[in-house]
Write a protein that holds these residues in place. Structure first.
Motif, short mmCIF file in Angstrom:
data_model
loop_
_atom_site.label_atom_id
_atom_site.label_comp_id
_atom_site.label_asym_id
_atom_site.label_seq_id
_atom_site.Cartn_x
_atom_site.Cartn_y
_atom_site.Cartn_z
N PHE A 176 43.72 44.32 45.75
CA PHE A 176 43.25 45.30 44.71
C PHE A 176 43.84 44.93 43.36
CE2 PHE A 176 43.84 47.81 48.78
CZ PHE A 176 42.49 48.13 49.23
N SER A 177 44.22 43.78 43.06
CA SER A 177 44.27 43.39 41.69
C SER A 177 43.27 43.13 40.98
CB SER A 177 45.31 42.23 41.95
OG SER A 177 46.46 42.37 42.48
N ASN A 178 43.45 43.43 39.67
CA ASN A 178 42.44 43.20 38.56
C ASN A 178 42.93 42.35 37.50
OD1 ASN A 178 40.34 43.27 36.67
ND2 ASN A 178 39.95 45.37 36.83
N LEU A 179 42.74 41.01 37.41
CA LEU A 179 43.21 40.20 36.64
C LEU A 179 42.40 39.49 35.43
CD1 LEU A 179 45.25 38.17 39.42
CD2 LEU A 179 46.27 39.82 37.91
N ASP A 180 43.00 39.27 34.55
CA ASP A 180 42.12 38.69 33.62
C ASP A 180 42.23 37.12 33.66
OD1 ASP A 180 41.45 40.88 32.06
OD2 ASP A 180 43.14 40.83 30.62
N SER A 181 43.20 36.78 34.27
CA SER A 181 43.57 35.26 34.52
C SER A 181 44.31 34.99 35.63
CB SER A 181 44.05 34.44 33.23
OG SER A 181 44.67 33.22 33.60
N LEU A 182 44.11 34.02 36.36
CA LEU A 182 44.84 33.74 37.54
C LEU A 182 44.98 32.17 37.83
CD1 LEU A 182 46.42 34.15 40.27
CD2 LEU A 182 44.29 34.34 41.67
N THR A 183 45.90 31.60 37.65
CA THR A 183 46.25 30.00 38.01
C THR A 183 46.90 29.80 39.08
OG1 THR A 183 46.47 29.87 35.57
CG2 THR A 183 46.77 27.80 36.75
N ILE A 184 46.26 29.09 40.03
CA ILE A 184 46.79 28.65 41.21
C ILE A 184 46.65 27.03 41.49
CG2 ILE A 184 46.45 30.89 42.18
CD1 ILE A 184 44.05 29.75 43.98
N LEU A 239 44.66 32.20 49.57
CA LEU A 239 44.94 33.49 49.22
C LEU A 239 43.84 34.27 48.74
CD1 LEU A 239 45.36 34.09 46.03
CD2 LEU A 239 47.26 32.71 46.29
N LEU A 240 42.90 33.57 48.03
CA LEU A 240 41.63 34.15 47.72
C LEU A 240 40.74 35.10 48.80
CD1 LEU A 240 40.41 31.34 45.36
CD2 LEU A 240 41.73 33.15 44.57
N HIS A 241 40.83 34.57 49.92
CA HIS A 241 40.16 35.18 51.23
C HIS A 241 41.11 35.85 51.99
CE1 HIS A 241 37.09 32.25 49.66
NE2 HIS A 241 37.86 31.31 49.97
N ASP A 242 42.26 36.35 51.31
CA ASP A 242 43.19 37.10 52.33
C ASP A 242 43.36 38.43 51.39
OD1 ASP A 242 44.98 37.65 54.38
OD2 ASP A 242 46.62 37.04 53.24
N ASN A 243 42.59 38.69 50.54
CA ASN A 243 42.91 40.00 49.53
C ASN A 243 41.72 40.60 49.31
OD1 ASN A 243 45.89 39.69 48.39
ND2 ASN A 243 45.00 37.52 48.59
N MET A 244 41.39 41.95 49.93
CA MET A 244 40.24 42.64 49.74
C MET A 244 40.10 43.43 48.04
SD MET A 244 38.31 42.84 52.45
CE MET A 244 37.47 44.20 52.20
N SER A 245 39.07 43.12 47.63
CA SER A 245 39.07 44.00 46.28
C SER A 245 39.67 43.23 45.23
CB SER A 245 39.38 45.37 46.39
OG SER A 245 38.35 46.06 47.38
N LEU A 246 39.87 41.89 45.35
CA LEU A 246 40.30 41.18 44.32
C LEU A 246 39.51 40.86 43.23
CD1 LEU A 246 42.97 39.56 42.88
CD2 LEU A 246 42.23 37.56 44.69
N THR A 247 39.86 41.16 41.88
CA THR A 247 38.84 40.93 40.90
C THR A 247 39.50 39.94 39.85
OG1 THR A 247 37.91 43.18 41.01
CG2 THR A 247 37.58 41.91 38.98
N ILE A 248 38.88 38.89 39.42
CA ILE A 248 39.54 37.95 38.54
C ILE A 248 38.46 37.45 37.44
CG2 ILE A 248 40.70 35.75 38.44
CD1 ILE A 248 41.04 35.82 41.55
N ASP A 249 38.87 37.63 36.34
CA ASP A 249 37.98 37.35 35.36
C ASP A 249 37.66 35.77 35.23
OD1 ASP A 249 36.22 37.72 32.83
OD2 ASP A 249 37.40 36.80 31.72
N THR A 250 38.93 35.07 34.96
CA THR A 250 39.04 33.48 35.13
C THR A 250 40.06 32.94 36.00
OG1 THR A 250 38.44 33.49 32.54
CG2 THR A 250 39.26 31.68 33.44
N LEU A 251 39.59 32.26 36.76
CA LEU A 251 40.20 31.58 37.98
C LEU A 251 40.31 30.04 37.53
CD1 LEU A 251 41.69 31.48 40.53
CD2 LEU A 251 39.34 31.25 41.65
#
Length: 223
Positions: free
Chosen positions: A89-97, A104-116
């Motif tokens: 349920f996080s809403n991130l402008d930027s996520l760096t991994i 982890l991208l497929h282990d989180n429902m309703s994850l919103t990322i503008d720039t990955l």
């Protein structure tokens, strides 16, 4: 008033908070208890936390009142384990991994990322996605695959319907890698790409602008 920017270094343990109702979370930094945690942190950089090995489940999950965490940098090769639902349920402008953390991208429902952004970790390959229909759980608008990633696996970003912009320098594009990405309007295949898997961009219904800078064409690459 709590800080809105936090850089962490040294010994760090982020506890598992899966299933807990929380407004904030607490962290243990170099054997020193520090809190409150991330509910009022906007910018969190863990790239220099050189002893960090484990991030507990639910660590950054948005609570009912919402969090303001917008920038999260996990570009850290020492991180070995990330618990379940860490970003749910996080809403991130930027996520760096790193490539090691792709699951982890497929282990989180309703994850919103503008720039990955994804960079090499202990591996330079983004692995195949075993579950072929899970990318619909996340929303990614812009994807940057950093220099040094040698392979992007099969089904890695299938059904990322919001994906509109891709930048990458990988040598290998897997089967169905960006298939069914309905929001994708343009794609560039740079010279560094040496192999393109089958059906890599099939059923991308909005894709009208294609730039090829080499002669590598995968089987039914665009449908």
């Amino acid at each position: 008033q709590l800080a809105t920017m936090l850089f962490l270094e040294g010994d760090l343990n982020i506890p598992d908070t899966t299933g807990m109702t929380k407004q904030v979370m607490h962290i243990d930094l170099s054997n020193e208890y520090m809190g409150p945690g991330f509910a009022n942190i906007e910018y969190l950089d863990l790239s220099q936390a050189t002893s960090l090995k484990t991030i507990g489940g639910g660590a950054f999950t948005s609570n009912p009142s919402g969090t303001i965490l917008k920038y999260l940098n996990l570009d850290n090769k020492t991180i070995e384990n990330i618990g379940s639902m860490s970003l749910q349920f996080s809403n991130l402008d930027s996520l760096t991994i790193t490539a090691d953390m792709h699951s982890l991208l497929h282990d989180n429902m309703s994850l919103t990322i503008d720039t990955l952004r994804i960079y090499p970790g202990t591996t330079t390959e983004i692995p195949d996605q075993e579950h072929k229909y899970v990318s619909y759980k996340i929303t990614v608008n812009n994807l940057i695959i950093g220099e040094g990633i040698t392979r992007i696996g099969n089904y890695a970003f299938r059904y990322c319907n919001s994906l509109s912009n891709i930048t990458y320098e990988s040598a290998f594009i897997g089967n169905y890698m960006f298939a069914d990405c309905d929001g994708l309007k343009s794609v560039t295949i740079p010279e560094c790409v040496l192999n393109v898997g089958d059906y890599a961009f099939i059923d991308c219904e909005s894709l009208t602008d294609i730039k090829l800078f080499n002669s590598v064409i995968g089987y039914r690459m665009f449908g």
